[in-house]
Design an enzyme around this catalytic site. Structure first.
Site, PDB file in Angstrom:
ATOM      1  N   ASP A  32       0.854  -1.186   0.000  1.00 32.74           N
ATOM      2  CA  ASP A  32       0.000   0.000   0.000  1.00 32.74           C
ATOM      3  C   ASP A  32       0.893   1.240   0.000  1.00 32.74           C
ATOM      4  O   ASP A  32       1.820   1.327   0.811  1.00 32.74           O
ATOM      5  CB  ASP A  32      -0.906   0.004   1.241  1.00 32.74           C
ATOM      6  CG  ASP A  32      -1.908   1.154   1.170  1.00 32.74           C
ATOM      7  OD1 ASP A  32      -2.658   1.209   0.177  1.00 32.74           O
ATOM      8  OD2 ASP A  32      -1.909   2.005   2.087  1.00 32.74           O
TER       9      ASP A  32
ATOM     10  N   ASP B 264       2.665 -12.599 -45.095  1.00 29.79           N
ATOM     11  CA  ASP B 264       3.039 -14.013 -44.973  1.00 29.79           C
ATOM     12  C   ASP B 264       3.364 -14.550 -46.359  1.00 29.79           C
ATOM     13  O   ASP B 264       3.178 -13.858 -47.377  1.00 29.79           O
ATOM     14  CB  ASP B 264       1.908 -14.813 -44.302  1.00 29.79           C
ATOM     15  CG  ASP B 264       2.451 -16.007 -43.513  1.00 29.79           C
ATOM     16  OD1 ASP B 264       3.159 -16.846 -44.122  1.00 29.79           O
ATOM     17  OD2 ASP B 264       2.170 -16.100 -42.306  1.00 29.79           O
TER      18      ASP B 264
ATOM     19  N   GLY C 278       4.550 -12.313 -49.341  1.00 31.60           N
ATOM     20  CA  GLY C 278       5.985 -12.084 -49.528  1.00 31.60           C
ATOM     21  C   GLY C 278       6.796 -12.937 -48.591  1.00 31.60           C
ATOM     22  O   GLY C 278       6.251 -13.656 -47.745  1.00 31.60           O
ATOM     23  N   ASP C 279       8.129 -12.828 -48.753  1.00 32.17           N
ATOM     24  CA  ASP C 279       9.050 -13.591 -47.933  1.00 32.17           C
ATOM     25  C   ASP C 279       9.786 -12.587 -47.030  1.00 32.17           C
ATOM     26  O   ASP C 279      10.477 -11.692 -47.542  1.00 32.17           O
ATOM     27  CB  ASP C 279      10.026 -14.329 -48.860  1.00 32.17           C
ATOM     28  CG  ASP C 279      11.020 -15.184 -48.096  1.00 32.17           C
ATOM     29  OD1 ASP C 279      11.385 -14.812 -46.952  1.00 32.17           O
ATOM     30  OD2 ASP C 279      11.435 -16.219 -48.635  1.00 32.17           O
ATOM     31  N   PHE C 280       9.630 -12.727 -45.716  1.00 28.03           N
ATOM     32  CA  PHE C 280      10.199 -11.668 -44.858  1.00 28.03           C
ATOM     33  C   PHE C 280      11.724 -11.697 -44.777  1.00 28.03           C
ATOM     34  O   PHE C 280      12.327 -10.776 -44.250  1.00 28.03           O
ATOM     35  CB  PHE C 280       9.534 -11.585 -43.482  1.00 28.03           C
ATOM     36  CG  PHE C 280       9.422 -12.852 -42.659  1.00 28.03           C
ATOM     37  CD1 PHE C 280      10.473 -13.734 -42.523  1.00 28.03           C
ATOM     38  CD2 PHE C 280       8.235 -13.104 -41.963  1.00 28.03           C
ATOM     39  CE1 PHE C 280      10.351 -14.872 -41.737  1.00 28.03           C
ATOM     40  CE2 PHE C 280       8.097 -14.245 -41.166  1.00 28.03           C
ATOM     41  CZ  PHE C 280       9.170 -15.139 -41.061  1.00 28.03           C
TER      42      PHE C 280
ATOM     43  N   ARG D 131       5.169 -15.608 -32.411  1.00 32.33           N
ATOM     44  CA  ARG D 131       5.637 -16.990 -32.629  1.00 32.33           C
ATOM     45  C   ARG D 131       6.459 -17.110 -33.911  1.00 32.33           C
ATOM     46  O   ARG D 131       6.288 -18.042 -34.689  1.00 32.33           O
ATOM     47  CB  ARG D 131       4.437 -17.945 -32.683  1.00 32.33           C
ATOM     48  CG  ARG D 131       3.762 -18.109 -31.350  1.00 32.33           C
ATOM     49  CD  ARG D 131       2.748 -19.198 -31.391  1.00 32.33           C
ATOM     50  NE  ARG D 131       1.579 -18.828 -32.173  1.00 32.33           N
ATOM     51  CZ  ARG D 131       0.651 -19.682 -32.563  1.00 32.33           C
ATOM     52  NH1 ARG D 131       0.779 -20.948 -32.277  1.00 32.33           N
ATOM     53  NH2 ARG D 131      -0.402 -19.277 -33.230  1.00 32.33           N
TER      54      ARG D 131
HETATM   55  C1  SAM Z   1       4.555 -20.376 -36.122  1.00 29.32           C
HETATM   56  S1  SAM Z   1       3.638 -19.544 -37.331  1.00 29.32           S
HETATM   57  C2  SAM Z   1       3.026 -18.140 -36.449  1.00 29.32           C
HETATM   58  C3  SAM Z   1       1.763 -17.610 -37.023  1.00 29.32           C
HETATM   59  C4  SAM Z   1       1.197 -16.373 -36.365  1.00 29.32           C
HETATM   60  N1  SAM Z   1       2.166 -15.305 -36.226  1.00 29.32           N
HETATM   61  C5  SAM Z   1       0.575 -16.699 -35.005  1.00 29.32           C
HETATM   62  O1  SAM Z   1       1.159 -16.375 -33.977  1.00 29.32           O
HETATM   63  O2  SAM Z   1      -0.490 -17.275 -35.006  1.00 29.32           O
HETATM   64  C6  SAM Z   1       4.892 -18.868 -38.364  1.00 29.32           C
HETATM   65  C7  SAM Z   1       4.351 -18.082 -39.528  1.00 29.32           C
HETATM   66  O3  SAM Z   1       5.467 -17.510 -40.228  1.00 29.32           O
HETATM   67  C8  SAM Z   1       5.241 -17.632 -41.614  1.00 29.32           C
HETATM   68  N2  SAM Z   1       6.526 -17.614 -42.317  1.00 29.32           N
HETATM   69  C9  SAM Z   1       7.501 -18.537 -42.266  1.00 29.32           C
HETATM   70  N3  SAM Z   1       8.513 -18.183 -43.058  1.00 29.32           N
HETATM   71  C10 SAM Z   1       8.177 -17.018 -43.627  1.00 29.32           C
HETATM   72  C11 SAM Z   1       8.836 -16.143 -44.532  1.00 29.32           C
HETATM   73  N4  SAM Z   1      10.042 -16.439 -45.001  1.00 29.32           N
HETATM   74  N5  SAM Z   1       8.207 -15.016 -44.892  1.00 29.32           N
HETATM   75  C12 SAM Z   1       6.955 -14.726 -44.416  1.00 29.32           C
HETATM   76  N6  SAM Z   1       6.308 -15.512 -43.550  1.00 29.32           N
HETATM   77  C13 SAM Z   1       6.897 -16.642 -43.164  1.00 29.32           C
HETATM   78  C14 SAM Z   1       4.539 -18.960 -41.724  1.00 29.32           C
HETATM   79  O4  SAM Z   1       3.870 -19.087 -42.946  1.00 29.32           O
HETATM   80  C15 SAM Z   1       3.615 -18.937 -40.536  1.00 29.32           C
HETATM   81  O5  SAM Z   1       2.401 -18.358 -40.849  1.00 29.32           O
END
Ligand code: SAM
Length: 672
Positions: free
Chosen positions: A88, A539, A564-566, A581
């Site tokens: 408190d 994604d 796309g590919d991150f 995640r």
């Molecule tokens: C473990 S899941 C998590 C999904 C979401 N963020 C959640 O918490 O519910 C990982 C995600 O990352 C995406 N991912 C994996 N490699 C990737 C990349 N090179 N570019 C974009 N997304 C990607 C997958 O397709 C997937 O949807």
């Protein structure tokens, strides 16, 4: 004094904070303490006139708050905490005690009385140690202390006062100001512990823990008598408690100590837990009492359901916490046996759940409750004998209930747990995740020994395919596996999304980008929680092309999808990036590539929200995260500090960490 080892003494214990103050919560969480929050119902209405000094009032209020929670939990929450912390905070000036203002005029009265003057901030803290006895009584031992900090306010003009009051900040704060936010601008100097002014004297608290855990004699040594309280709270016998021999003398149980350095030990209270409200079988209670929060909730339900036993994975510290000297030999053996049986049978329970879910037993019993085994067998196209065994096993796990029908044939229906999480159409259905566990994680775990020997993922052995990138090579190679994986992510995100989305005040952000946002379930939770926010889900193309499938009815033009590919492509512009995640899937090298891209896309002030299971700093828990790591490919599980160091190297500072008590924890970082 080394602080962390003191805090780590509490890991594996059920620590409860009897306060809803977000500031206290944050101070303790940032110190690495894991605890549950159970706000006290104690009304802060003690007569201030009865106390000789202001700090006595704060200490007594803290004590009453903590004791109320410690006494309530065994009955209302069906579990006994190990430690309850109450606090408190009050402000005193010119002999007056200022608490929280009731309205703007009260805030004005308080702040104008502080203007241009030095005042004192006192926080009283009570630590209640709960010792469970064999006969189901609970001993409560109280340690309390207080901390004083002197604060001097600048001269405040009327304009400044009203501007501050109109910001809304003073309303829930002792003395009508918050030093950690706008109120910091009113302060000329602080003498003493800053965090004490924020609401919790962390340093003094750690010193007390050090005294309790590293220097004190056992509670029975301190105890020369106790107050006995029956389960309805009536005192029946009373005795007093002596301070431990190596601490300065504490005058009496109910007095606060005269200095800031020594704790006072209050009487030991005994409460008999076994009452009509919460009577539970002794063996199930012993097991339940040492389970983690999630399993405990489930355990409480299981206890309520008929014939439930608990073949569950024991939670952190269960084995370590067992104090051999305190237990009779026979009890020790039973407890050990239960723990080891729970571990040995854990996989059987999981597989029974997966099978019932795969065969749609919970959906069937939802649409047609009270079927007998033969009827269920016919519907799911299985043998009567096998179905009978499965249904009985599900009853024992608390997933189904059985009722006797006229001709002695039991009929089955879902328990509440199954209704909430196992029906495939329930709002928080985990059906998708269970299918993923059964079809993907289970085969990987059946090759665990090879995985451990070789240190590599076992996709080739389990599925006949080498996979370097688990998403592109394994999950997204077939439409069926991809949909199953997306369903799994979707179900977890729906259960945990709200807790993550509301973990922080994000009102300053207008645009967010959820990288690897999969079906968009998390993005929808963010837009629901933050009306001013638009979210772009980014994604892989294979995922984005299926995303609409998951939101047939939900049309929110604040959620959009970009493919796309991150690791390779340009990231959409946003002032908040979300990684839920994602990082645990990748080794440090790849995490650096991704963080570098995010850092390049960010301007100073941009946010980055990480949501993962954060391992404890000693990597000793939670076992959910550590077990998940066993089936992971390239990635690894990390602690909050490990994540914040990775982020720091890309110019992000970890501003806040939240343990949400849901599946995922969260950290908000700011680009500097
Ligand atoms: C473990 S899941 C998590 C999904 C979401 N963020 C959640 O918490 O519910 C990982 C995600 O990352 C995406 N991912 C994996 N490699 C990737 C990349 N090179 N570019 C974009 N997304 C990607 C997958 O397709 C997937 O949807």
């Amino acid at each position: 004094m080394v602080l962390n080892p003191v805090i780590s003494k509490l890991s594996g214990k059920l620590v409860v904070l009897a306060s809803a103050s977000p500031r206290r919560l944050e101070i303790l969480r940032n110190a690495g303490l894991r605890f549950e929050v159970v706000p006290s119902w104690f009304k802060e209405t003690l007569d201030k006139g009865l106390f000789k000094a202001p700090h006595e009032y704060a200490v007594e209020t803290a004590k009453q708050k903590a004791l109320e929670v410690a006494r309530r939990m065994p009955f209302k929450h069906l579990k006994t905490p190990d430690i309850v912390i109450g606090a408190d905070t009050i402000v005193t000036v010119d002999g007056m005690i200022l608490e929280k203002p009731v309205d703007k005029h009260d805030a004005y009265r308080m702040l104008s009385s502080l203007s241009g003057k030095e005042h004192s901030v006192f926080t009283g803290v009570a630590i209640v140690l709960c010792h469970e006895k064999e006969n189901e009584e609970v001993d409560y031992q109280l340690i309390d202390f207080y901390e004083e900090t002197k604060v001097k306010f600048a001269d405040l003009s009327e304009d400044m006062l009203w501007e501050y009051i109109n910001s809304g900040e003073p309303m829930d704060k002792a003395g009508g100001y918050g030093i950690q936010a706008l109120g910091g601008m009113l302060v000329e100097y602080v003498h003493g512990d800053f965090l004490n002014v924020v609401g919790f004297p962390l340093n003094h608290f750690c010193k007390q823990l050090d005294l309790i855990y590293n220097h004190c004699a056992s509670s029975s040594d301190q105890e020369s008598a106790s107050v006995h309280v029956s389960h309805n709270g009536t005192h029946t016998t009373s005795i007093t408690t002596q301070p431990p021999p190596n601490l300065p003398n504490s005058p009496s149980a109910t007095q606060t100590h005269p200095t800031n350095d020594s704790p006072s030990f209050s009487p030991v209270h005994k409460v008999k837990r076994k009452g009509s409200e919460s009577e539970a079988g002794e063996s199930s209670w012993m097991l339940v009492n040492s389970l983690s929060k999630h399993t405990e909730n489930r355990a409480a339900e299981l206890r309520d359901s008929e014939n439930a036993t608990l073949p569950l994975i024991p939670s952190r510290g269960q084995a370590i916490e067992l104090n051999v000297t305190e237990h009779e030999d026979s009890e020790l053996k039973n407890q050990d046996l239960q723990q080891i049986t729970a571990l040995m049978d854990g996989f059987k329970a999981s597989k029974a759940l997966f099978t019932a879910s795969e065969l749609c037993v919970f959906d069937l019993l939802h649409s047609r409750p009270r079927l007998d085994a033969a009827q269920v067998a016919q519907e799911i196209k299985a043998s009567v004998k096998g179905t009978e065994c499965l249904l009985e096993a599900c009853v024992s796990l608390g997933l189904l209930k059985s009722k006797e029908r006229t001709l002695q044939k039991p009929v089955y229906e879902n328990t509440d747990l199954a209704m909430r999480f196992l029906r495939s159409d329930a709002p928080f259905s985990l059906h998708g995740y269970i299918q993923h566990c059964n079809n993907t994680i289970w085969p990987l775990f059946s090759h665990l020994e090879s995985a451990v020997r070789e240190g590599t993922n076992q996709h080739e052995k389990a599925f006949g395919k080498i996979s370097k990138d688990v998403f592109q090579d394994a999950y997204y190679n077939s439409q069926e596996v991809k949909l199953r994986f997306m369903n799994a992510m979707h179900s977890i995100a729906k259960v945990t999304g709200k807790a993550v989305a509301t973990a922080f005040d994000l009102s300053r952000y207008k645009t967010a980008c959820d990288l690897g946002g999969c079906t968009g379930a998390m993005a929808y939770e963010f837009t629901k929680a933050h009306p001013g926010l638009s979210v772009t889900v980014f994604d892989l193309p294979a995922v984005v092309e299926m995303s609409e499938h998951f939101h047939p009815l939900q049309k929110d033009n604040r959620v959009s999808f970009v493919a796309g590919d991150f690791f390779k492509d340009e990231l959409p512009k946003a002032d908040l990036y979300i990684l839920a995640r994602i990082l645990h899937d990748w080794p440090d090298e790849k995490v650096h590539i991704l963080l570098r891209k995010i850092a390049d896309a960010c301007t100073p002030g941009c946010g980055l929200l990480i949501s993962e299971i954060f391992l404890d700093e000693d990597r000793g828990a939670p076992s959910r995260g550590l077990l998940q790591a066993l089936s992971m490919s390239e990635g690894k599980q990390r602690s909050a500090t490990e994540y914040s160091l990775l982020l720091k190297s890309h110019g992000f500072i970890a501003a806040h960490v939240r343990h949400t008590d849901n599946f995922l924890d969260a950290m908000l970082c700011i680009k500097v």
